[in-house]
Design a protein around this motif. Sequence first.
Motif, PDB file in Angstrom:
ATOM      1  N   ASP A   1       7.596 -11.208  -5.310  1.00  0.00           N
ATOM      2  CA  ASP A   1       6.352 -11.055  -4.707  1.00  0.00           C
ATOM      3  C   ASP A   1       6.595  -9.974  -4.221  1.00  0.00           C
ATOM      4  OD1 ASP A   1       5.315 -13.813  -4.676  1.00  0.00           O
ATOM      5  OD2 ASP A   1       6.594 -13.796  -2.832  1.00  0.00           O
ATOM      6  N   ALA A   2       7.484  -8.950  -3.540  1.00  0.00           N
ATOM      7  CA  ALA A   2       7.630  -7.815  -3.860  1.00  0.00           C
ATOM      8  C   ALA A   2       7.877  -6.525  -4.826  1.00  0.00           C
ATOM      9  CB  ALA A   2       9.362  -7.387  -3.307  1.00  0.00           C
TER      10      ALA A   2
ATOM     11  N   ARG B   1       4.861  -7.341  -6.978  1.00  0.00           N
ATOM     12  CA  ARG B   1       3.570  -7.687  -6.827  1.00  0.00           C
ATOM     13  C   ARG B   1       2.834  -6.380  -6.054  1.00  0.00           C
ATOM     14  NH1 ARG B   1       2.289 -14.289  -7.057  1.00  0.00           N
ATOM     15  NH2 ARG B   1       3.017 -14.654  -9.634  1.00  0.00           N
ATOM     16  N   ARG B   2       3.281  -6.248  -5.176  1.00  0.00           N
ATOM     17  CA  ARG B   2       2.695  -5.694  -4.039  1.00  0.00           C
ATOM     18  C   ARG B   2       3.159  -4.467  -3.981  1.00  0.00           C
ATOM     19  NH1 ARG B   2       5.572  -9.157  -0.800  1.00  0.00           N
ATOM     20  NH2 ARG B   2       7.355  -7.795   0.031  1.00  0.00           N
ATOM     21  N   ALA B   3       3.833  -3.812  -5.186  1.00  0.00           N
ATOM     22  CA  ALA B   3       4.014  -2.462  -5.093  1.00  0.00           C
ATOM     23  C   ALA B   3       3.087  -1.663  -6.993  1.00  0.00           C
ATOM     24  CB  ALA B   3       6.029  -2.361  -5.651  1.00  0.00           C
TER      25      ALA B   3
ATOM     26  N   SER C   1       9.356  -1.188  -2.263  1.00  0.00           N
ATOM     27  CA  SER C   1       8.825  -0.766  -0.817  1.00  0.00           C
ATOM     28  C   SER C   1       8.720   0.434  -0.755  1.00  0.00           C
ATOM     29  CB  SER C   1       9.411  -0.889   1.150  1.00  0.00           C
ATOM     30  OG  SER C   1       9.206  -2.492   0.864  1.00  0.00           O
TER      31      SER C   1
ATOM     32  N   GLN D   1       5.831   1.311  -3.144  1.00  0.00           N
ATOM     33  CA  GLN D   1       4.572   0.932  -2.953  1.00  0.00           C
ATOM     34  C   GLN D   1       3.768   1.836  -1.216  1.00  0.00           C
ATOM     35  OE1 GLN D   1       3.881  -3.019  -0.471  1.00  0.00           O
ATOM     36  NE2 GLN D   1       2.613  -2.582  -0.747  1.00  0.00           N
TER      37      GLN D   1
END
Length: 211
Positions: A57-58, A60-62, A205, A208
């Motif tokens: 999930d991390a 995907r966010r990035a 993070s 991102q």
Amino acid sequence: MTDELQDNYAGVFDGGLGFGRKPALILVDFVEAYFDKGCDLYAGVEDVLANAIVLRDAARRAGLLIVYTNVAYAPSLIDGGRFAQKVAPLANFVAGHPMGAWPDGLVPADNELVISKQYASAFFGTSLASTLTANGNDSLIIAGLTTSGCVRATCVDCCSHGFIPIVARQSVGDRHPGPHEANLFDMQAKYGEVVPDAQVIDYLSDLQGGA
């Protein structure tokens, strides 16, 4: 890890590679066989799956390229070669077998890549290296099963193909802690970076935030 072992490796196998500038994430062989207690390949790694979902999930966010692998054989296992001869439970990975299905929570999205393989390494006999090169990736975050098998083989080939292997420590697992820890130690010493998941997620993070 004993002090004697650390002292023996110090100054010889203690180099670092860092994280790289453009990683991809690979999720190696997260399939039902390792989570079904009725399967010979059951490994008791449910916590690893939960960690890998957080990591995915991390990623995907990035906006990372995300790759999933599975093992898929012809019914005769002819394409499994010596590997399938050596490890009889690989018959669970005949294409369409329920033990080869994705587990709950880690099903690939339509825009994510699935690579089917016949041997331990995600690079051997597949398009993975070409895909990473074409996408401009210089590093590969590795999660998956099992540490001493397909994860290690993928890590070694990742290094051999010129990408930085980053093994997410809490998102890889094995059926016994002995081979698990020994192979984590060896991958860190010789081939890549074995990094706590929290550190990998912080790195993602930052990517991102800089996107």
